[in-house]
Scaffold this motif. Structure first.
Motif, short mmCIF file in Angstrom:
data_model
loop_
_atom_site.label_atom_id
_atom_site.label_comp_id
_atom_site.label_asym_id
_atom_site.label_seq_id
_atom_site.Cartn_x
_atom_site.Cartn_y
_atom_site.Cartn_z
N VAL A 86 -43.14 28.99 -3.57
CA VAL A 86 -43.32 29.71 -2.30
C VAL A 86 -44.65 29.33 -1.65
N PRO A 87 -45.80 29.49 -2.35
CA PRO A 87 -47.04 29.09 -1.69
C PRO A 87 -47.16 27.58 -1.47
N ILE A 88 -46.52 26.79 -2.31
CA ILE A 88 -46.57 25.33 -2.10
C ILE A 88 -45.86 24.97 -0.80
N VAL A 89 -44.68 25.53 -0.59
CA VAL A 89 -43.92 25.24 0.64
C VAL A 89 -44.66 25.77 1.86
N ILE A 90 -45.20 26.98 1.75
CA ILE A 90 -45.93 27.55 2.89
C ILE A 90 -47.17 26.71 3.20
N ASN A 91 -47.83 26.21 2.18
CA ASN A 91 -49.00 25.33 2.40
C ASN A 91 -48.59 24.05 3.12
N LEU A 92 -47.43 23.53 2.80
CA LEU A 92 -46.98 22.29 3.43
C LEU A 92 -46.51 22.47 4.87
N ILE A 93 -45.89 23.61 5.17
CA ILE A 93 -45.31 23.77 6.51
C ILE A 93 -46.22 24.47 7.51
N SER A 94 -47.22 25.19 7.03
CA SER A 94 -48.07 25.96 7.94
C SER A 94 -49.21 25.10 8.47
N ASP A 95 -49.61 25.36 9.70
CA ASP A 95 -50.78 24.69 10.26
C ASP A 95 -51.96 25.65 10.43
N PRO A 144 -55.08 27.61 9.22
CA PRO A 144 -56.04 27.39 8.14
C PRO A 144 -56.19 28.59 7.19
N VAL A 145 -56.03 29.80 7.69
CA VAL A 145 -56.13 30.98 6.82
C VAL A 145 -54.92 31.04 5.89
N VAL A 146 -53.75 30.77 6.42
CA VAL A 146 -52.54 30.77 5.60
C VAL A 146 -52.63 29.67 4.55
N LYS A 147 -53.10 28.50 4.93
CA LYS A 147 -53.26 27.40 3.97
C LYS A 147 -54.24 27.78 2.86
N SER A 148 -55.33 28.43 3.22
CA SER A 148 -56.30 28.86 2.23
C SER A 148 -55.70 29.90 1.29
N ASN A 149 -54.94 30.84 1.84
CA ASN A 149 -54.27 31.85 1.01
C ASN A 149 -53.23 31.21 0.09
N ALA A 150 -52.52 30.21 0.59
CA ALA A 150 -51.52 29.53 -0.23
C ALA A 150 -52.19 28.81 -1.40
N LYS A 151 -53.29 28.12 -1.13
CA LYS A 151 -54.00 27.43 -2.21
C LYS A 151 -54.55 28.41 -3.24
N GLU A 152 -55.05 29.53 -2.77
CA GLU A 152 -55.58 30.55 -3.68
C GLU A 152 -54.45 31.13 -4.54
N SER A 153 -53.29 31.33 -3.93
CA SER A 153 -52.14 31.83 -4.67
C SER A 153 -51.67 30.82 -5.73
N ILE A 154 -51.67 29.54 -5.39
CA ILE A 154 -51.31 28.51 -6.36
C ILE A 154 -52.28 28.55 -7.53
N ASN A 155 -53.57 28.63 -7.23
CA ASN A 155 -54.56 28.72 -8.30
C ASN A 155 -54.36 29.97 -9.16
N PHE A 156 -54.02 31.08 -8.53
CA PHE A 156 -53.79 32.32 -9.29
C PHE A 156 -52.56 32.18 -10.19
N HIS A 157 -51.50 31.56 -9.67
CA HIS A 157 -50.32 31.30 -10.50
C HIS A 157 -50.71 30.51 -11.75
N LEU A 158 -51.45 29.42 -11.54
CA LEU A 158 -51.83 28.57 -12.67
C LEU A 158 -52.71 29.33 -13.66
N ASN A 159 -53.59 30.18 -13.18
CA ASN A 159 -54.43 30.98 -14.07
C ASN A 159 -53.61 31.99 -14.86
N VAL A 160 -52.67 32.65 -14.21
CA VAL A 160 -51.83 33.64 -14.91
C VAL A 160 -51.02 32.95 -16.00
N TRP A 161 -50.45 31.80 -15.69
CA TRP A 161 -49.66 31.08 -16.70
C TRP A 161 -50.54 30.56 -17.83
N PHE A 162 -51.72 30.05 -17.49
CA PHE A 162 -52.63 29.53 -18.52
C PHE A 162 -53.06 30.64 -19.47
#
Length: 124
Positions: A32-41, A43-61
């Protein structure tokens, strides 16, 4: 030239990025955040998407780092290890869901500022 972005669209997309973590046991939730990061222009949404991706990776790790030893210990002690470490697992879920709810509230209250989770490793 100054570009303006739709505040409601920004709230929705940012909330979708952060809210996807509620489905983190399904591996597609990070999509979800990966797709939103790719389709949105936006900058705040892109930043939130990247932060969400990082949070996903941290939760899984951290879920793997903490969950695998507890699972092995529980198996070796016929379930007693799992019972003893239940507070650790419960704290992890409270932290995981609590930070997600906090991020969603920040997205709704101030959609013009990207949310940054505390205490996580950022790869993106």
């Amino acid at each position: 030239m100054q570009v303006t972005y739709d505040s409601d669209k920004r709230k929705l997309l940012s909330s979708l990025c952060h809210g996807a973590i509620f489905f983190s046991t399904a591996l597609f939730s990070i999509g979800v955040p990966i797709v939103i990061n790719l389709i949105s222009d936006d900058p705040v949404v892109k930043s939130n998407a990247k932060e969400s991706i990082n949070f996903h990776l941290n939760v899984w790790f951290w879920g793997t780092v903490i969950g695998v030893p507890i699972g092995i210990l529980s198996f070796l002690t016929f379930g007693i290890g799992g019972i003893l470490f239940f507070p650790v697992v419960a704290f992890g879920f409270l932290l995981h869901w609590g930070l997600t709810i906090w991020a969603l509230l920040k997205c709704f209250s101030n959609p013009d500022v990207p949310v940054h989770y505390p205490f996580i490793f950022r790869l993106f």
